[in-house]
Design an enzyme around this catalytic site. Structure first.
Site, PDB file in Angstrom:
ATOM      1  N   GLN A 241       1.254  -1.269   0.077  1.00  0.00           N
ATOM      2  CA  GLN A 241      -0.069  -0.170   0.055  1.00  0.00           C
ATOM      3  C   GLN A 241       0.601   1.413  -0.005  1.00  0.00           C
ATOM      4  O   GLN A 241       1.520   1.235   0.454  1.00  0.00           O
ATOM      5  CB  GLN A 241      -0.960  -0.090   0.998  1.00  0.00           C
ATOM      6  CG  GLN A 241      -1.752   0.708   1.390  1.00  0.00           C
ATOM      7  CD  GLN A 241      -2.917   1.112   2.929  1.00  0.00           C
ATOM      8  OE1 GLN A 241      -1.762   0.562   4.121  1.00  0.00           O
ATOM      9  NE2 GLN A 241      -4.021   1.868   2.510  1.00  0.00           N
ATOM     10  N   GLY A 242       0.611   1.598  -1.027  1.00  0.00           N
ATOM     11  CA  GLY A 242       1.455   3.313  -1.082  1.00  0.00           C
ATOM     12  C   GLY A 242       0.878   4.358  -0.256  1.00  0.00           C
ATOM     13  O   GLY A 242       0.519   5.291  -1.179  1.00  0.00           O
ATOM     14  N   TYR A 243       0.556   4.748   0.788  1.00  0.00           N
ATOM     15  CA  TYR A 243      -0.131   6.214   0.935  1.00  0.00           C
ATOM     16  C   TYR A 243       0.577   6.674   1.726  1.00  0.00           C
ATOM     17  O   TYR A 243       0.777   8.020   1.092  1.00  0.00           O
ATOM     18  CB  TYR A 243      -1.219   5.160   1.811  1.00  0.00           C
ATOM     19  CG  TYR A 243      -2.418   5.371   0.702  1.00  0.00           C
ATOM     20  CD1 TYR A 243      -2.442   4.150   0.113  1.00  0.00           C
ATOM     21  CD2 TYR A 243      -3.548   5.272   1.500  1.00  0.00           C
ATOM     22  CE1 TYR A 243      -3.882   4.561  -0.205  1.00  0.00           C
ATOM     23  CE2 TYR A 243      -5.330   4.593   1.450  1.00  0.00           C
ATOM     24  CZ  TYR A 243      -5.271   4.210   0.237  1.00  0.00           C
ATOM     25  OH  TYR A 243      -6.554   4.186  -0.737  1.00  0.00           O
ATOM     26  N   SER A 244       0.714   6.447   2.885  1.00  0.00           N
ATOM     27  CA  SER A 244       1.828   7.492   4.028  1.00  0.00           C
ATOM     28  C   SER A 244       2.558   7.799   3.141  1.00  0.00           C
ATOM     29  O   SER A 244       3.856   7.502   1.938  1.00  0.00           O
ATOM     30  CB  SER A 244       2.645   6.911   5.180  1.00  0.00           C
ATOM     31  OG  SER A 244       0.965   6.953   5.661  1.00  0.00           O
TER      32      SER A 244
ATOM     33  N   GLU B 253     -11.045  -0.962   5.275  1.00  0.00           N
ATOM     34  CA  GLU B 253      -9.310  -0.861   6.156  1.00  0.00           C
ATOM     35  C   GLU B 253     -10.150  -1.340   7.649  1.00  0.00           C
ATOM     36  O   GLU B 253      -9.561  -1.770   8.582  1.00  0.00           O
ATOM     37  CB  GLU B 253      -8.118  -0.669   5.920  1.00  0.00           C
ATOM     38  CG  GLU B 253      -7.067  -0.804   6.593  1.00  0.00           C
ATOM     39  CD  GLU B 253      -6.278   0.485   6.187  1.00  0.00           C
ATOM     40  OE1 GLU B 253      -6.207   1.338   5.537  1.00  0.00           O
ATOM     41  OE2 GLU B 253      -5.022   0.265   7.121  1.00  0.00           O
TER      42      GLU B 253
ATOM     43  N   SER C  17      -4.973   7.551  11.785  1.00  0.00           N
ATOM     44  CA  SER C  17      -4.398   7.524  13.462  1.00  0.00           C
ATOM     45  C   SER C  17      -5.236   7.742  14.672  1.00  0.00           C
ATOM     46  O   SER C  17      -6.575   7.824  13.792  1.00  0.00           O
ATOM     47  CB  SER C  17      -3.496   8.475  14.547  1.00  0.00           C
ATOM     48  OG  SER C  17      -4.265   9.618  14.024  1.00  0.00           O
ATOM     49  N   ASN C  18      -5.863   6.936  15.723  1.00  0.00           N
ATOM     50  CA  ASN C  18      -6.977   6.740  16.398  1.00  0.00           C
ATOM     51  C   ASN C  18      -7.245   8.745  16.934  1.00  0.00           C
ATOM     52  O   ASN C  18      -9.050   8.288  16.715  1.00  0.00           O
ATOM     53  CB  ASN C  18      -6.471   6.286  17.618  1.00  0.00           C
ATOM     54  CG  ASN C  18      -6.679   5.231  17.443  1.00  0.00           C
ATOM     55  OD1 ASN C  18      -7.055   4.327  16.141  1.00  0.00           O
ATOM     56  ND2 ASN C  18      -7.041   3.770  17.872  1.00  0.00           N
ATOM     57  N   GLU C  19      -6.729   9.457  16.424  1.00  0.00           N
ATOM     58  CA  GLU C  19      -7.016  10.512  16.616  1.00  0.00           C
ATOM     59  C   GLU C  19      -7.831  11.238  15.065  1.00  0.00           C
ATOM     60  O   GLU C  19      -9.459  11.651  15.301  1.00  0.00           O
ATOM     61  CB  GLU C  19      -5.719  11.761  16.926  1.00  0.00           C
ATOM     62  CG  GLU C  19      -5.160  11.694  18.368  1.00  0.00           C
ATOM     63  CD  GLU C  19      -4.071  10.389  18.968  1.00  0.00           C
ATOM     64  OE1 GLU C  19      -3.903   9.612  17.391  1.00  0.00           O
ATOM     65  OE2 GLU C  19      -3.509  10.368  19.843  1.00  0.00           O
TER      66      GLU C  19
END
Lengths: 375, 406
Positions: free
Chosen positions: B126-129, B249, B391-393
């Site tokens: 997966q090329g996301y971040s 996801e 992230s959970n935030e």
């Protein structure tokens, strides 16, 4: 009441801090961690000769600086800030603690060697079945003529691969977990019958499983009173816990500062992430834990001499174990991905903070001990 | 409403249980139990067995080779897999790019990629971040410039860097979000590309994480040429695919079945470990401090499980996974992390030794009990779950905005 350091104590703190900032970089530390021996003997030599800190808590008649628990606290906090792996805790705080309490010929012989850096001590107390109970001992020391013969297995003995001496707890009598029957021995690390399995620890140190098979020692190896040494062990371990609390104060301080710095640099959504209120509050909560860690360390250190010492030390360790977890986890969380990379210091502070949580008893153990001792 | 399985479901449960017992690769179980690092073939071995049985595309529609299972059957399969300690198949192909392709792809893309995802022949990453685009994913800067080649066909030239790319060292393909228009609002200039990892100009560099694992990587693109038919959906509409994928996801991320198994494992450890205090010793599970934490964990896991079941019921009645799935991500990952905390607490002193896996010819038994070897590295590693996948935030922001309307 006076919470100020003396001029000598301030100088001690500043000189240790300066030495570590100049020479004990993260890269230098990691090179030592990954090196063959796993530590840096020339740092130890510098502790002894340049800084003189290996004598910090010892009497001047032994060549020490005449300090005590407060000096240990000062040094340990700096050790925490620099993630020092060299065994000040095991050698000076614990080894020194036993020798100071024992006094006599053995203290006269070994304390100067601690101070000059030639003696390195590891504390072989934990056993696979015993968890954090200092009296839960299956290692035995049987009377044999004038001396003793030791048999047993000690678990996760930090610094054992580097040690010249081991301090070993063993039963000269009584049943497993009985308060009576516990004795303490100072034994040369290379005594015949001692074998080790050495390994790295997750927080960058080295430790060993240490096996004793018919290890013969003389009567002069005993520290304290034969069969009645558990109170001495508890006292020295409480001193060690206070020192580890000081280390935690240093570790969590750096975790907080590093996170604060990162939150100012890291930009997402067009601004520094430190501008987001949810992270600001988190970092405030971390800050409050660090401040309370410093406070509880001071409280426990100043009360080490009191009759209800154990209660205060357990209060500090419980509070600091919880705080270390909170600060460590949130430092990683706010760093995001790079927080779990092994290449940055922040993750290594987190790992040390995690191991401090359970060193000499985790938060639950000390809560339970506090409950059992409170009014 | 009915909590009980139907007779058909019970028969299905028995079928799954028997199949796993008979076909799960024994060497894989042994490696897992020993805490050894898995090779590419290890990861794929179970995938191939399930694919041969037709059980790889668990949530896929039948027309694309999926199982067509009901949500109850999917639940049963996850439960039985966890119960047998069977590894979960990697999500990158099956749960991420696969659904994007069958939802947004062309017939050619579906025909080319979907069968090879199902079979395990293609390994996807997966090329996301990116280094500058984490929580703020839409700020990504990997650039794809369109040009016409000498052959008269249309191509993209890709330059930039992705990071935290899980298991890219094994990947045949990467699905990447790239910037195709830098002049518009961030979300409106992104496209979704499928890139062959063998294309010249791609470099994969390992990132070692806290437990010493090589799990994630940096992926660099330098003048990487991608044919235009490898773009999914419209140019500059990649964000639609990205959002769709992130929601998918998140549902898988709850990991209820695996966490149930994790709780069982904690109990087993706590029955084995001795709690010694004063002149008393007892199994750790009898220690009220520890037992209470296990009990609270189990209660919270039940709350998560029934929240997930409600979400699944909603999905099968036609509602796709929505912003509610952020709840599953947050609570699911918190529980996964608490399990690793309790495991580390339970092993006491033996959390400290660092076990690096068996080297070649090294048969010496590791230090301490078997269940202790990976307790600390796993605790460190699982901190990632509240960071990745949004992230959970960020998940809380999504709930605040999309669910609460704040």
């Amino acid at each position: 009441m006076d919470f100020n350091f003396t001029d000598e104590q301030t100088m001690l703190r500043d000189s240790v801090a300066r030495y570590l900032a100049d020479t004990y970089t993260f890269d230098a530390r990691m090179a030592a961690v990954h090196g063959e021996s796993g530590w840096n003997p020339h740092v130890w030599k510098a502790f002894a000769e340049e800084l003189g800190i290996l004598g910090a808590p010892f009497a001047e008649e032994h060549g020490g600086l005449g300090g005590g628990a407060i000096e240990n606290m000062i040094v340990m906090e700096e050790i925490g800030k620099a993630l020092v792996i060299e065994p000040y805790l095991q050698t000076v705080v614990i080894g020194g603690g036993f020798l100071k309490a024992a006094g006599g010929a053995v203290a006269d012989a070994v304390i100067p060697k601690i101070i000059d850096g030639s003696a390195v001590i590891a504390f072989a107390y934990a056993e696979p079945q015993g968890r954090y109970n200092l009296a839960d001992l299956r290692t035995t020391a049987k009377k044999d003529g004038a001396g003793y013969v030791l048999n047993g297995h000690k678990a996760v003995v930090y610094a054992a691969p580097w040690a010249t001496h081991l301090i070993v707890t063993a039963r000269t009598g009584g049943s497993v977990r009985e308060r009576s029957g516990v004795s303490v021995f100072l034994i040369a690390a290379d005594a015949p019958g001692i074998t080790r399995r050495d390994y790295p620890t997750v927080d960058g140190a080295r430790a060993s499983e240490v096996y004793f098979e018919n290890v013969a020692v003389g009567a002069d190896a005993i520290i304290g009173t034969e069969g009645e040494a558990l109170p001495l062990v508890e006292q020295v371990v409480d001193e060690a816990i206070a020192a580890v609390c000081a280390e935690a104060a240093g570790v969590t301080r750096k975790l907080h500062e590093g996170t604060l710095d990162y939150s100012r640099q890291r930009k997402q959504f067009g601004k520094s992430i430190g501008e987001f209120q949810v992270l600001q509050h988190r970092m405030v909560d971390m800050f409050m834990e660090v401040e309370q860690a410093v406070s509880m360390t001071l409280m426990a250190t100043l009360r080490l001499g009191e009759a209800d010492r154990g209660k205060h030390v357990s209060a500090a360790k419980n509070k600091i174990a919880r705080g270390a977890r909170f600060v460590g986890q949130n430092a990683v969380q706010i760093h995001g991905g790079i927080g779990i990379s092994n290449e940055l210091a922040i993750g290594h502070y987190f790992k040390r903070a995690t191991m401090i949580e359970s060193q000499f008893g985790d938060a639950d153990f000390h809560l339970r001990r506090f409950e059992s001792l409170m009014d | 409403m009915d909590l009980n399985f139907s007779a058909d479901d019970l028969a299905f449960q028995q079928e799954v249980r028997t199949f796993i017992a008979d076909h799960y690769p024994p060497h894989l179980k042994a490696k897992f139990d020993e805490g050894e690092e898995l090779s590419k073939e290890d990861f794929l071995s179970w995938h191939r067995v399930l694919a041969a049985k037709g059980w790889a595309g668990i949530a896929w529609p039948v027309e694309y080779g999926g199982t067509g299972w009901t949500s109850v059957q999917r639940y049963i399969f996850a439960e039985e897999s966890a119960r047998a300690d069977a590894m979960r198949l990697l999500p990158f192909g099956l749960n991420m790019v696969g659904p994007v392709i069958y939802t947004f792809g062309t017939p050619e893309q579906k025909a080319k990629f979907l069968p090879r995802i199902l079979s395990g022949d293609d390994w996807w990453c997966q090329g996301y971040s990116e280094p500058g685009a984490g929580s703020d994913l839409a700020s990504l800067r990997t650039k794809a410039e369109r040009f016409t080649g000498d052959d008269g066909k249309e191509y993209y030239r890709v330059n930039g860097q992705k990071t935290w790319t899980t298991l890219a060292q094994h990947a045949d393909w990467i699905f990447a979000l790239v910037r195709t228009d830098a002049t518009v609002k961030a979300q409106e200039g992104i496209s979704f590309l499928l890139i062959d990892m063998k294309t010249p100009g791609i470099t994969v560099r390992p990132i070692i994480t806290l437990g010493g694992e090589h799990e994630v990587n940096e992926v660099w693109f330098e003048d990487v040429i991608v044919p235009i038919e490898n773009r999914v959906f419209h140019e500059n509409k990649g964000w639609t695919c990205a959002k769709f994928l992130l929601a998918h996801e998140r549902t898988g991320i709850a990991g209820v079945a695996a966490s149930k198994r994790g709780v069982e494992r904690i109990k087993t450890i706590a029955r084995t470990e001795t709690d010694s205090f004063g002149d008393e010793a007892q199994p750790l599970i009898a220690n009220p401090f520890f037992k209470r934490k296990v009990a609270e964990l189990e209660i919270d896991l039940t709350a998560l499980e029934f929240t997930e079941l409600r979400t699944l019921a909603g999905e099968s009645s036609g509602k796709g996974p929505g912003p509610e799935s952020s709840l599953l991500k947050i609570k699911g990952t918190e529980i996964q992390q608490r399990i690793t905390e309790l495991a580390l607490e339970a092993v006491g002193h033996y959390g400290a030794p660092y076990f690096r896996g068996f080297g070649e010819g090294d048969n010496e038994h590791p230090i301490g009990p078997d269940y202790a070897h990976r307790a600390a590295p796993t605790y460190f590693n699982v901190r990632k779950t509240s960071i990745y996948g949004g992230s959970n935030e960020i998940q809380r922001n999504i709930i605040a905005k999309m669910v609460l309307g704040l």
